[in-house]
Scaffold this motif. Sequence first.
Motif, short mmCIF file in Angstrom:
data_model
loop_
_atom_site.label_atom_id
_atom_site.label_comp_id
_atom_site.label_asym_id
_atom_site.label_seq_id
_atom_site.Cartn_x
_atom_site.Cartn_y
_atom_site.Cartn_z
N MET A 19 0.85 -1.20 0.00
CA MET A 19 0.00 0.00 0.00
C MET A 19 0.88 1.24 0.00
N ASN A 20 0.60 2.18 -0.87
CA ASN A 20 1.40 3.39 -0.95
C ASN A 20 1.18 4.26 0.28
N VAL A 21 2.27 4.92 0.70
CA VAL A 21 2.21 5.84 1.83
C VAL A 21 1.77 7.20 1.32
N LEU A 22 0.79 7.81 1.98
CA LEU A 22 0.32 9.13 1.58
C LEU A 22 1.26 10.20 2.11
N ASN A 23 1.61 11.16 1.26
CA ASN A 23 2.37 12.30 1.75
C ASN A 23 1.41 13.24 2.46
N PRO A 24 1.93 14.23 3.20
CA PRO A 24 1.04 15.10 4.00
C PRO A 24 -0.04 15.81 3.17
N VAL A 25 0.30 16.24 1.96
CA VAL A 25 -0.68 16.93 1.13
C VAL A 25 -1.79 15.96 0.71
N GLN A 26 -1.41 14.74 0.31
CA GLN A 26 -2.41 13.74 -0.05
C GLN A 26 -3.31 13.41 1.14
N GLN A 27 -2.71 13.29 2.32
CA GLN A 27 -3.50 12.96 3.51
C GLN A 27 -4.50 14.07 3.83
N ARG A 28 -4.08 15.32 3.69
CA ARG A 28 -4.99 16.43 3.93
C ARG A 28 -6.13 16.43 2.92
N THR A 29 -5.81 16.04 1.67
CA THR A 29 -6.85 15.94 0.64
C THR A 29 -7.87 14.87 0.99
N VAL A 30 -7.38 13.72 1.41
CA VAL A 30 -8.28 12.63 1.81
C VAL A 30 -9.15 13.06 3.00
N ASP A 31 -8.53 13.71 3.97
CA ASP A 31 -9.29 14.18 5.14
C ASP A 31 -10.36 15.20 4.73
N LEU A 32 -10.01 16.08 3.79
CA LEU A 32 -10.97 17.06 3.30
C LEU A 32 -12.16 16.37 2.65
N LEU A 33 -11.89 15.37 1.81
CA LEU A 33 -12.96 14.66 1.10
C LEU A 33 -13.83 13.87 2.07
N LYS A 34 -13.23 13.30 3.11
CA LYS A 34 -14.00 12.55 4.10
C LYS A 34 -14.93 13.46 4.90
N SER A 35 -14.58 14.75 4.98
CA SER A 35 -15.40 15.70 5.74
C SER A 35 -16.59 16.21 4.93
N ALA A 36 -16.70 15.81 3.66
CA ALA A 36 -17.80 16.27 2.81
C ALA A 36 -19.15 15.86 3.38
N THR A 37 -20.11 16.74 3.25
CA THR A 37 -21.47 16.44 3.70
C THR A 37 -22.07 15.37 2.78
N PRO A 38 -22.65 14.31 3.34
CA PRO A 38 -23.23 13.25 2.49
C PRO A 38 -24.32 13.81 1.58
N ALA A 39 -24.43 13.21 0.41
CA ALA A 39 -25.38 13.70 -0.60
C ALA A 39 -26.80 13.73 -0.07
N ARG A 40 -27.17 12.77 0.77
CA ARG A 40 -28.56 12.69 1.26
C ARG A 40 -28.92 13.87 2.15
N LYS A 41 -27.90 14.57 2.68
CA LYS A 41 -28.16 15.69 3.58
C LYS A 41 -28.09 17.04 2.87
N LEU A 42 -27.78 17.04 1.58
CA LEU A 42 -27.65 18.28 0.81
C LEU A 42 -28.92 18.56 0.02
N ARG A 43 -29.21 19.84 -0.20
CA ARG A 43 -30.37 20.21 -1.00
C ARG A 43 -30.12 19.86 -2.47
N LYS A 44 -31.13 19.34 -3.13
CA LYS A 44 -31.01 18.97 -4.53
C LYS A 44 -31.03 20.22 -5.40
N TRP A 45 -30.33 20.13 -6.54
CA TRP A 45 -30.31 21.19 -7.53
C TRP A 45 -30.81 20.60 -8.84
N THR A 46 -30.98 21.44 -9.85
CA THR A 46 -31.44 20.92 -11.14
C THR A 46 -30.49 19.88 -11.70
N ARG A 47 -29.23 19.99 -11.34
CA ARG A 47 -28.24 18.97 -11.68
C ARG A 47 -27.33 18.83 -10.47
N GLY A 48 -27.32 17.68 -9.84
CA GLY A 48 -26.50 17.49 -8.66
C GLY A 48 -27.13 18.13 -7.43
#
Length: 527
Positions: free
Chosen positions: A1-30
């Motif tokens: 398994m590849n080791v994540l560098n600090p920038v990659q790890q921060r990116t993964v942490d940012l993406l994990k913090s995203a609000t789940p789609a079911r909790k977001l208001r729908k738009w005409t697309r997305g």
Amino acid sequence: MNVLNPVQQRTVDLLKSATPARKLRKWTRGRIPEHYKRLNISDEDAVRLAKIGAVEAMSLFGTNLFFTQALILGAIKSGEYQTFVVVTPSQYGKSWLSGQIAIMLADMGREVHVAAGTEDTTNIIMKNVIDHLQTVDDSVKQKLLDYNDKVEKLQSSTSKKKLTFKGGGSIDGITLGATTDDSKKHNKAIGRGGDYIIDEAGLVPEDAYAEVGRREFSNVDGKKGLLFQISNPHAEGMFYDKLTEDNPPEGTLILWLDARTALEEGRFKSVQQITESDFFRNRSTCQRYLLCELENYNDESMFGNVVLDDSPPEPGYTYFIGVDSAYKGVDKIPLCLSATTPEGKVRVLDIMILDKKEWVDGLTSELIVQDILNVVKRLNVKFICCDIGFGVYIVEGLAKHANEYGEFFVKGINFGAGTTKLRKEKNHFSAKYGYNMRAELHMDMQQLMDSGNLTFTSKTAKMLSKQMEAVRTQPRPNGKTSIISKDEIKARIGHSPDELDSCLLSIHALLMYNMTGGIYVYTENDE
């Protein structure tokens, strides 16, 4: 398994913090995203403007926009803002949207200049303009063309062609100058008022912005022309200052997205899609194009932590050599020995110094060749890369003996040449996004280190540590990455980084050999 560098790890942490789609208001697309790095208007205003943009895009182009795309288009259509400062993740569709913006403004009777630091970048938006004209509403087509003409003819147009609309609107493509050295000479904004759409604004020299400032006085009623500037945060300067300004002037809209924003609104489909992208693999592009942050080029080395491994080589290793010998008359030439393990790991095993004292024409180069061949014979070396310059004589000398010491390949490398054509065609990241061969080699080594697939012996780490610490990257137009000049590195460490160059060459030899399954044959077309 590849080791994540600090920038990659921060990116993964940012993406994990995203609000789940079911909790977001729908738009005409997305969906309507919850997260922005910066949005200087209220959520209510954002939704109001996005509704305007959604209607405009559907009526003019028949396209259903994601929320932020609709917000941008609606804010421009509303006339409430004259200055736009926008950052989106890479591949978000900023050039595609800019094409729609240009047509909408021209349809409103505005004089529109599509601009960028380089002609290639300008051409990207102008191609989108021409593509959108194929499907735009007939009312717009009739303003642009005589009834008997066909819109399809525009597909053969170039960005230099000015598109003129009935009612005074127009669109043309101009360059602003990619570097501070030639920006005055190549800046086509000089003497032009009107509205500006600037792509990759973070790479535009500051004096070009001074010329774009003519838009503020181009209308006799005192109303500013529109300035839409979009980029990734490549470097400090006027674009980044506007992006981070505490109290932006009235009439300024700031939209700063990152990968989480695009994931929440549905423009990016999944965390896996992002983490498997080329941009995620490289620390520099991950920071600029996914985190959408300014990379600190001046204070941080491009190389991360050095991993040591002093275990003896084992059976099954495949060996490679890099030789830095670019100039004649030196008394010491470094030779770096690297290897791949049966598990596919890369090891930098040794850096030998070929010391020939006083240089003697016709003799010293032969002695160097013989020393290299002795290593080749002892370890069954498969591939040698040698810096050319004076090194061309060493390349030729080695090639003469290629079949006497077991079959091996030798290749001369010009650090200032373009990236390796063969690797670029195979979509290798460093060849695709490196500014030149020198950048490609440095980026390869960085990726191997960041992924945990490259180790050094204590000896080689000691020889290379200061040279590696001195290396910095810097952005170039079109998202390319370059390395600071060798003179600047010399100034930092007090001497030329010859040992590092030999190491880079040995790793390049290894990668070239492995890429082709051990059947690589050098041709001039590789560069």
